[in-house]
Write a protein that holds these residues in place. Structure first.
Motif, PDB file in Angstrom:
ATOM      1  N   ALA A   1       0.840  -1.207   0.000  1.00 47.15           N
ATOM      2  CA  ALA A   1       0.000   0.000   0.000  1.00 47.15           C
ATOM      3  C   ALA A   1       0.877   1.261   0.000  1.00 47.15           C
ATOM      4  N   PRO A   2       0.340   2.390  -0.459  1.00 48.52           N
ATOM      5  CA  PRO A   2       1.093   3.646  -0.431  1.00 48.52           C
ATOM      6  C   PRO A   2       1.357   4.105   1.003  1.00 48.52           C
ATOM      7  N   PHE A   3       2.469   4.812   1.188  1.00 45.27           N
ATOM      8  CA  PHE A   3       2.857   5.343   2.485  1.00 45.27           C
ATOM      9  C   PHE A   3       2.859   6.867   2.429  1.00 45.27           C
ATOM     10  N   LEU A   4       2.769   7.484   3.586  1.00 41.68           N
ATOM     11  CA  LEU A   4       2.838   8.939   3.654  1.00 41.68           C
ATOM     12  C   LEU A   4       4.242   9.425   4.006  1.00 41.68           C
ATOM     13  N   LYS A   5       5.123   8.503   4.389  1.00 39.88           N
ATOM     14  CA  LYS A   5       6.499   8.873   4.758  1.00 39.88           C
ATOM     15  C   LYS A   5       7.473   8.118   3.868  1.00 39.88           C
ATOM     16  N   PRO A   6       8.594   8.769   3.543  1.00 44.56           N
ATOM     17  CA  PRO A   6       9.586   8.091   2.691  1.00 44.56           C
ATOM     18  C   PRO A   6      10.266   6.932   3.422  1.00 44.56           C
ATOM     19  N   ALA A   7      10.725   5.976   2.644  1.00 46.68           N
ATOM     20  CA  ALA A   7      11.476   4.835   3.181  1.00 46.68           C
ATOM     21  C   ALA A   7      12.286   4.234   2.029  1.00 46.68           C
ATOM     22  N   ASP A   8      13.263   3.415   2.384  1.00 44.71           N
ATOM     23  CA  ASP A   8      14.098   2.774   1.354  1.00 44.71           C
ATOM     24  C   ASP A   8      13.235   1.929   0.426  1.00 44.71           C
ATOM     25  N   GLY A   9      13.502   2.014  -0.842  1.00 47.93           N
ATOM     26  CA  GLY A   9      12.806   1.203  -1.829  1.00 47.93           C
ATOM     27  C   GLY A   9      11.472   1.790  -2.269  1.00 47.93           C
ATOM     28  N   LEU A  10      11.093   2.950  -1.709  1.00 42.06           N
ATOM     29  CA  LEU A  10       9.820   3.580  -2.084  1.00 42.06           C
ATOM     30  C   LEU A  10      10.089   4.768  -3.000  1.00 42.06           C
ATOM     31  N   ARG A  11       9.157   5.033  -3.865  1.00 41.32           N
ATOM     32  CA  ARG A  11       9.283   6.128  -4.827  1.00 41.32           C
ATOM     33  C   ARG A  11       8.222   7.194  -4.513  1.00 41.32           C
ATOM     34  N   ALA A  12       8.630   8.462  -4.456  1.00 34.90           N
ATOM     35  CA  ALA A  12       7.707   9.564  -4.192  1.00 34.90           C
ATOM     36  C   ALA A  12       6.878   9.837  -5.441  1.00 34.90           C
ATOM     37  N   VAL A  13       5.568  10.034  -5.238  1.00 39.33           N
ATOM     38  CA  VAL A  13       4.674  10.387  -6.343  1.00 39.33           C
ATOM     39  C   VAL A  13       3.739  11.514  -5.890  1.00 39.33           C
ATOM     40  N   ASP A  14       3.502  12.461  -6.784  1.00 40.87           N
ATOM     41  CA  ASP A  14       2.566  13.561  -6.527  1.00 40.87           C
ATOM     42  C   ASP A  14       1.182  13.143  -6.980  1.00 40.87           C
ATOM     43  N   ILE A  15       0.223  13.310  -6.093  1.00 44.89           N
ATOM     44  CA  ILE A  15      -1.157  12.962  -6.428  1.00 44.89           C
ATOM     45  C   ILE A  15      -2.008  14.225  -6.245  1.00 44.89           C
ATOM     46  N   PRO A  16      -2.704  14.667  -7.282  1.00 37.19           N
ATOM     47  CA  PRO A  16      -3.568  15.839  -7.133  1.00 37.19           C
ATOM     48  C   PRO A  16      -4.630  15.594  -6.061  1.00 37.19           C
ATOM     49  N   PHE A  17      -5.003  16.657  -5.363  1.00 34.30           N
ATOM     50  CA  PHE A  17      -6.015  16.536  -4.308  1.00 34.30           C
ATOM     51  C   PHE A  17      -7.287  15.878  -4.827  1.00 34.30           C
ATOM     52  N   SER A  18      -7.665  16.215  -6.049  1.00 34.24           N
ATOM     53  CA  SER A  18      -8.905  15.669  -6.603  1.00 34.24           C
ATOM     54  C   SER A  18      -8.819  14.169  -6.886  1.00 34.24           C
ATOM     55  N   SER A  19      -7.609  13.606  -6.905  1.00 36.85           N
ATOM     56  CA  SER A  19      -7.445  12.183  -7.222  1.00 36.85           C
ATOM     57  C   SER A  19      -7.047  11.330  -6.023  1.00 36.85           C
ATOM     58  N   VAL A  20      -6.891  11.941  -4.864  1.00 40.37           N
ATOM     59  CA  VAL A  20      -6.403  11.200  -3.693  1.00 40.37           C
ATOM     60  C   VAL A  20      -7.288   9.997  -3.377  1.00 40.37           C
ATOM     61  N   GLN A  21      -8.607  10.208  -3.354  1.00 39.13           N
ATOM     62  CA  GLN A  21      -9.471   9.083  -2.985  1.00 39.13           C
ATOM     63  C   GLN A  21      -9.386   7.946  -4.003  1.00 39.13           C
ATOM     64  N   TYR A  22      -9.222   8.291  -5.269  1.00 41.76           N
ATOM     65  CA  TYR A  22      -9.098   7.257  -6.296  1.00 41.76           C
ATOM     66  C   TYR A  22      -7.763   6.521  -6.150  1.00 41.76           C
ATOM     67  N   PHE A  23      -6.705   7.303  -5.935  1.00 43.08           N
ATOM     68  CA  PHE A  23      -5.372   6.712  -5.817  1.00 43.08           C
ATOM     69  C   PHE A  23      -5.292   5.787  -4.603  1.00 43.08           C
ATOM     70  N   THR A  24      -5.809   6.238  -3.465  1.00 43.70           N
ATOM     71  CA  THR A  24      -5.709   5.412  -2.256  1.00 43.70           C
ATOM     72  C   THR A  24      -6.558   4.153  -2.345  1.00 43.70           C
ATOM     73  N   ARG A  25      -7.543   4.128  -3.200  1.00 43.86           N
ATOM     74  CA  ARG A  25      -8.372   2.930  -3.375  1.00 43.86           C
ATOM     75  C   ARG A  25      -7.779   1.967  -4.409  1.00 43.86           C
ATOM     76  N   ARG A  26      -7.123   2.528  -5.453  1.00 41.61           N
ATOM     77  CA  ARG A  26      -6.656   1.710  -6.579  1.00 41.61           C
ATOM     78  C   ARG A  26      -5.257   2.127  -7.030  1.00 41.61           C
ATOM     79  N   TRP A  27      -4.329   2.260  -6.092  1.00 44.19           N
ATOM     80  CA  TRP A  27      -2.982   2.744  -6.409  1.00 44.19           C
ATOM     81  C   TRP A  27      -2.272   1.880  -7.453  1.00 44.19           C
TER      82      TRP A  27
END
Length: 153
Positions: free
Chosen positions: A20-46
């Motif tokens: 699942a997506p994380f809100l904090k960085p960690a090794d092996g994770l990649r940062a991605v920008d998600i528009p506010f309008s798409s957050v609910q979609y992204f968190t359901r179907r990342w």
């Protein structure tokens, strides 16, 4: 824009479905920008999103992601707006009630001012009448005394 951290799949094209997506960085994770309008979609179907390019923080959503969720989102928005409108309607009703009460109070004060002016005018008229009557009484008494003085002589 919120930033989420996802683990890329082995081809580095999609987020890993098992992580699942994380809100904090960690090794092996990649940062991605998600528009506010798409957050609910992204968190359901990342896992359905794909990376725009190898080093980009931008994600591209699949074309089939939004229709079903758009209806839910619009319903939620409509419900929220209906609550806001209902609250504003109640506030407007309260303001109208207070305005009517204020208008009634102003009307009553105007009527009281008119009555007060009329009473004051009547009082002044009565005072003038009383002075006239007092003068007439005084003249009558003076005349009576003068007549009494003449008869006694």
């Amino acid at each position: 824009m919120p930033i989420y951290y996802v683990k890329p799949d082995s081809d580095n094209q999609f987020p890993d479905k098992d992580t699942a997506p994380f809100l904090k960085p960690a090794d092996g994770l990649r940062a991605v920008d998600i528009p506010f309008s798409s957050v609910q979609y992204f968190t359901r179907r990342w896992w359905m999103y794909r990376f725009k390019s190898d080093n980009s923080q931008e994600m591209v959503s699949p074309g089939n992601l939004y229709p079903d969720m758009d209806i839910d989102y619009l319903r939620e928005l409509t419900d929220q707006q209906a609550k806001v409108i209902e609250t504003q309607g109640k506030q407007l009703e309260t303001a109208n009630t207070e305005l009517k009460a204020s208008q009634n109070a102003v009307t009553q004060l105007q009527q009281m001012a008119v009555q007060s002016s009329q009473a004051q005018a009547q009082s002044l008229a009565s005072e003038g009448e009383m002075k006239t009557m007092l003068i007439q009484i005084t003249q009558t008494i003076a005349k009576q005394q003068a007549d009494d003085t003449k008869t006694t002589e």
